[in-house]
Structure formats: C-alpha cells, structure tokens
Design an enzyme around this catalytic site. Structure first.
Site, short mmCIF file in Angstrom:
data_model
loop_
_atom_site.label_atom_id
_atom_site.label_comp_id
_atom_site.label_asym_id
_atom_site.label_seq_id
_atom_site.Cartn_x
_atom_site.Cartn_y
_atom_site.Cartn_z
CG ASP A 272 22.09 12.28 31.34
OD1 ASP A 272 21.55 11.75 32.33
OD2 ASP A 272 22.43 11.63 30.33
N GLY A 316 20.10 11.01 40.79
CA GLY A 316 20.22 12.40 41.18
C GLY A 316 19.77 13.37 40.11
CE LYS A 317 20.51 10.71 34.86
NZ LYS A 317 20.27 9.81 33.70
CB VAL A 318 13.73 13.48 38.32
CG1 VAL A 318 12.28 13.87 38.55
CG2 VAL A 318 14.13 13.74 36.88
#
Length: 360
Positions: A272, A316-318
């Site tokens: 996050d 949109g994290k990894v």
C-alpha cells in the site's frame, strides 16, 4: 513492573516438571543457508514443472533484485516460519545486506526472534498430547512446535521494562523495535544472531503494523496500566506513523522489490505504500518492480489476503512483469531460495541503504 505481577496467573507448583522436561527436550535448530549451496538444485528445479519451476523463477527474481543497483529490497514475513527453523535465515539476510527494510507480524519479531535473543528456545514436538495437558504444563503449541509459556512471560516482562525506560510519547513500531535492538546490543542479548539486534546494528528498519498482536501486547498493556495507576504518562504506539515512515522509505528508495513470506497485514502494508505515496502527491512513484510471494493460502476464499500479485497490479501496487507466486509451505522452499541467493553473491556489491537513519 515485576515478574511476580505478570506471572501470578500461574501456579508453577502444579506443573509436572518431569513431563514438561520430556516434551521440551528437542530444540528447534535453525537452518544455516551459508552451510550448503542450493544453486545446483534450484537450477535443476528450473528445468522441471509445477512448484519446482515456480521456485526457480522466484529465486531468479530475488537475484535480480539484489543485482539491480537501484533496487531496495523489502522483506515481508507473516506466519511462524521463524519458530519453525528459519530464524537464522532471516538474520543472515540482514547480516549480508540482502534486505533493506522489514515488515513483519509482531509474533515473528517478539514471540520468536526477541524471545530467543533473551536466551529462550523453541522446541520440536516429539509428540502432541491433548492440548489441555499442554496447558496444564504451561506449554504453548504452534503446529508441531512448543514454547515454554513461563519463558514467554519473561519476554512480556522485558518488553514492559523497555517501555518503562522510554520517554512517554508516541512511537512507531519501527522506533520501538529499534529500542529493543539497542537494548539487546547494549549487552543484554544472549544470542548474536538475532534479527532485531542485527537490524539495529545494520540500520535496517523493522515495521510491525499489528505489533500488539503478539507477546509485546501484554507487556505494553501492563506498562500503560501501571503508569495510569501512578497518575503518570505512558508511551503509545502510533500506527499512522508506521504507514507514513514506510511510505517515506518507498519514496526515498524509488525502485523496490518485495520478498514476501505469507501474506496478511504485512503484505498489504508493504504494497500500500505505493498508493499512499501517490496520495501524498508523489505521482511519479514506481510500483514495486519485483515481487515474490511464498504462501499456501488460496485466493478464492480470501485467505491469500484475497490478492495474488497479479491482482495487486490492478491497484497500482505491483508490476506483473517480474512477479512470482510460489504455492508452498515456506520452510520447505525458502531455505533453497535464500541459499541460492547467498551463494550467487550479488549482495557483495550492493550499497547499504541504512534506511533507519532517515528517522534519526
């Protein structure tokens, strides 16, 4: 704070010392990744299929993290792998500059690593009698691993003692764990190969977003209650500061890779930071470029924190380019991955990040 107060729930005179000694007779021996070279095995597994090939690809991605001069590595630990024999493995990753920050459960850091740093041990369960019998002997069970509850309460007491010594103000879990490492390094520890101690010495910050969900919680509650009785102030934990500080590290680091054991809160907390950085106006922040997760959880019932690494990309994290899920019990495959990376030696040319110094 006194140990008498903490231990008054127990009547040790009722414990069958002989039976307890029988059950706590076989110490867990933590695996030493430097003592064997897993590279040939991992390479061979890469020519297979199923989980073997997944593991080989995960090992390759971890090595890419270590060989990328711009990549900072975040180790994420959930579950009981430390008690199960991986404690020294994690310590070696810190000792050899193979991780730059850690996000973990409180149990991993306190009940397992700090607990052994105080001189206590985990034990193999050679037999598993009725759990009510274990309770009568003050033996706690983690699957097939035993912990002496009386020794664990020494850990509670020590955490409270450290809290008593601090200025009464809010602390992030990172700041408090750094005090734990400092306390060990100042001659109080009985085990050199402690993750908490080594992280302090190498300026590797450790975050526990659910810190009080561990043995530490009992000592901190006692610290707070005693202070209230005296009419005085007490230290508190600031979980928002945890999130802010880890996000600061993500912003500072730029390119990042995640090596995740298990899932749960530590996994989501680490991921996050990308979203949090964007909310703070850092719209150019990179998603986590590399990601490996070792887990036995299934995504279908939410047990995998309801998120594979590919699913995390939608948030949109990894990045999906260099990610690998490995569905395996971590103590069976993590030593291979870590030994492979240790012997390939990319860590030897890495710059130390020393992210803990950001908060001095």
């Amino acid at each position: 704070m006194t140990t008498d107060t903490l231990n008054k729930v127990q009547d040790e005179s009722l414990i069958n010392d002989k039976r307890k000694a029988e059950l706590l007779s076989s110490e867990v021996e933590h695996i030493d990744i430097t003592s064997f070279d897993a590279r040939p095995l991992v390479e061979a597994m890469g020519k297979m299929s199923f989980t073997s090939r997944d593991l080989a690809r995960a090992a390759g991605i971890y090595n890419q993290m270590l060989s990328d001069p711009g990549c900072s590595v975040i180790l994420v630990i959930a579950g009981s792998t430390s008690a199960g024999g991986c404690m020294d493995l994690y310590a070696e990753l810190v000792r050899n500059n193979m991780v730059d920050a850690i996000v973990a459960t409180g149990a991993t850091i306190v009940d397992m690593d700090f607990f052994e740093a105080l001189g206590h041990k985990h034990y193999q369960a050679l037999e598993i009698p009725d759990d009510d019998t274990l309770r009568s002997l003050y033996i706690d069970r983690i699957y097939d691993t035993y912990i002496d509850e009386i020794a664990l309460q020494d850990c509670d007491y020590t955490i409270g003692k450290i809290a008593d010594s601090l200025e009464p103000r809010p602390y992030s879990s990172r700041a408090f764990i750094r005090e734990m490492g400092k306390w060990l390094a100042n001659g109080n520890g009985k085990k050199d190969n402690s993750l908490v101690k080594l992280a302090y010495e190498h300026d590797v910050p450790i975050f526990c977003p659910a810190f009080t969900d561990s043995s530490a919680g009992f000592g901190l509650v006692k610290h707070q209650v005693d202070a209230m009785k005296r009419g005085g102030h007490y230290m508190t934990l600031d979980s928002i500061a945890d999130f802010r500080e880890l996000t600061d590290i993500k912003i500072k680091a730029g390119t990042t890779g995640l090596l995740m054991i298990g899932g749960g809160v530590p996994k989501n907390f680490a991921q996050d930071t990308v979203v949090c950085a964007e909310i703070l106006g850092h719209e150019d922040v990179e998603v986590h470029k590399y990601a490996v997760q070792i887990t036995v959880a299934d995504v279908r019932d939410g047990a995998c924190s309801s998120s594979t690494l590919q699913e995390a990309a939608s948030w949109g994290k990894v990045s999906t380019a260099l990610e690998q899920m490995v569905y395996a019990e971590a103590t069976s495959v993590l030593p291979l991955l870590a030994s492979d990376a240790y012997h390939r030696g990319h860590w030897r040319s890495r710059d130390k990040r020393r992210f803990a110094r950001l908060f001095d």
